[in-house]
Scaffold this active site. Structure first.
Site, PDB file in Angstrom:
ATOM      1  N   LYS A 286      55.401 104.222  19.636  1.00  0.00           N
ATOM      2  CA  LYS A 286      55.342 103.871  21.058  1.00  0.00           C
ATOM      3  C   LYS A 286      53.885 103.820  21.529  1.00  0.00           C
ATOM      4  O   LYS A 286      53.485 102.906  22.252  1.00  0.00           O
ATOM      5  CB  LYS A 286      56.146 104.892  21.894  1.00  0.00           C
ATOM      6  CG  LYS A 286      57.644 104.770  21.697  1.00  0.00           C
ATOM      7  CD  LYS A 286      58.445 105.909  22.332  1.00  0.00           C
ATOM      8  CE  LYS A 286      59.909 105.820  21.914  1.00  0.00           C
ATOM      9  NZ  LYS A 286      60.754 106.922  22.402  1.00  0.00           N
TER      10      LYS A 286
ATOM     11  N   GLN B 194      60.754 112.666  25.082  1.00  0.00           N
ATOM     12  CA  GLN B 194      61.347 112.300  23.794  1.00  0.00           C
ATOM     13  C   GLN B 194      62.496 113.256  23.467  1.00  0.00           C
ATOM     14  O   GLN B 194      62.371 114.474  23.592  1.00  0.00           O
ATOM     15  CB  GLN B 194      60.270 112.335  22.698  1.00  0.00           C
ATOM     16  CG  GLN B 194      60.719 111.831  21.351  1.00  0.00           C
ATOM     17  CD  GLN B 194      61.093 110.347  21.333  1.00  0.00           C
ATOM     18  OE1 GLN B 194      60.581 109.552  22.114  1.00  0.00           O
ATOM     19  NE2 GLN B 194      61.981 109.970  20.435  1.00  0.00           N
TER      20      GLN B 194
ATOM     21  N   ASP C 161      63.176 105.365  30.407  1.00  0.00           N
ATOM     22  CA  ASP C 161      64.266 105.476  29.433  1.00  0.00           C
ATOM     23  C   ASP C 161      65.610 105.090  30.051  1.00  0.00           C
ATOM     24  O   ASP C 161      66.580 104.841  29.326  1.00  0.00           O
ATOM     25  CB  ASP C 161      64.388 106.931  28.957  1.00  0.00           C
ATOM     26  CG  ASP C 161      63.778 107.154  27.587  1.00  0.00           C
ATOM     27  OD1 ASP C 161      63.770 106.205  26.784  1.00  0.00           O
ATOM     28  OD2 ASP C 161      63.315 108.281  27.330  1.00  0.00           O
TER      29      ASP C 161
END
Ligand code: GUN
Length: 296
Positions: free
Chosen positions: A52, A96, A119
């Site tokens: 990422k 995460q 997200d």
């Protein structure tokens, strides 16, 4: 001939498009910024976060990763998220997953400001996707990547029977909601299957589009699909391999060699949905700036 849905190629196009839009924003005085919070030392998470970071850098997006050891006090993480919510230079926040034992993931996710939740995991975002009464939401990157790759290969969705194997909040459930939305990228008939589904092959055989998102290597075999099916393999599984220097290889949830003989189109693993996920995260980060605010 089976069409291989090349996520590497498509995601490169998307990343280039994002990079162009980022340059336009920079000219207007705003540089998009994504902050990733990484807790613990989960090996796969370390790799994903590195990818990422690299993708952000290439697209001109500033990325910052805040790392904590797995025994960090929960309060420290909570305080950091609140600080990031109030930091106008940060447009996107991503925690995460998985979080280490002892963390309640939904408690942490619900702290993220919905307009920075790139997200799309916050209940406000998932609720708006599900209810369809408001377009102001983020779509989780992996399901968004599934729809995008089908769109770019001009694979029709409306009216198709989409069978989704896996009911996670990250992939299965939101993917189903996307396929169900009104419009050209949706309007499908959706069936969800999961570990307690009876007669799984009977159902998967009726799929026009089959999405496998279970984390079970090669669960989907050739006898479970009908000829001409479009197969989307979301699995990223490590299996031991004596032929690889690393001692393992990455396979999907689909037995690619056998299923690809029957499918009309299929995503490979690696190189299918994995790279699409990262590209769609970049798109979400851009959206965090263009739709939800240009403050800096
Ligand atoms: N872990 C596995 N996939 C994801 C993802 O898309 N986002 C986050 N935050 N964690 C993950």
């Amino acid at each position: 001939m089976t069409l291989i849905l090349d996520g590497k190629l498509v995601s490169k196009q998307i990343r280039e498009e994002v990079a162009e839009d980022v340059q336009l924003l920079i000219k207007q005085g705003v540089t998009p910024k994504l902050t990733v919070v990484l807790v613990g030392d989960d090996a796969a998470s370390q790799i994903y976060v590195k990818s990422k970071e690299r993708a952000c850098a290439k697209a001109g997006i500033i990325s910052e990763t805040i790392k904590y050891p797995s025994d960090v006090l929960k309060q420290n993480v909570i305080d950091k998220i609140k600080e990031l919510n109030n930091d106008n230079s940060v447009h996107g926040i991503l925690v995460q997953l998985p979080l280490p034992e002892g963390f309640n993931e939904s408690e942490i996710i619900e702290l993220i400001a919905p307009e920075k939740d790139v997200d799309g995991f916050h209940p406000i975002n998932s609720g708006r996707l599900t209810s369809g009464i408001n377009d102001d939401y983020f779509v989780p990157a992996t399901p968004a990547g599934i729809i995008e790759i089908l769109k770019r290969y001009k694979i029709e969705i409306p009216g198709k029977h989409v069978v989704i194997v896996g009911r996670s909040s990250i992939v299965g459930k939101p993917a189903g909601m996307l396929f169900l939305r009104h419009g050209n990228e949706g309007d499908a008939t959706v069936t969800f299957c999961h570990s307690k589904t009876k007669n799984l092959p009977d159902i998967t055989k009726t799929a026009d589009i089959l999405v496998a998102a279970t984390g079970k290597p090669k669960l989907i075999t050739a006898d479970m699909v009908k000829p001409g099916v479009v197969v989307i393999d979301v699995g990223i599984n490590r299996i031991p391999s004596k032929y690889s220097e690393k001692g393992y290889k990455i396979v999907g949830d689909v037995d690619f060699d056998e299923v690809s003989k029957l499918a009309s189109a299929i995503t490979p693993v690696p190189g299918g949905i994995g790279p699409m996920t990262i590209a769609m995260l970049l798109k979400n980060t851009l959206r965090a700036v263009t739709v939800f605010g240009k403050k800096e």
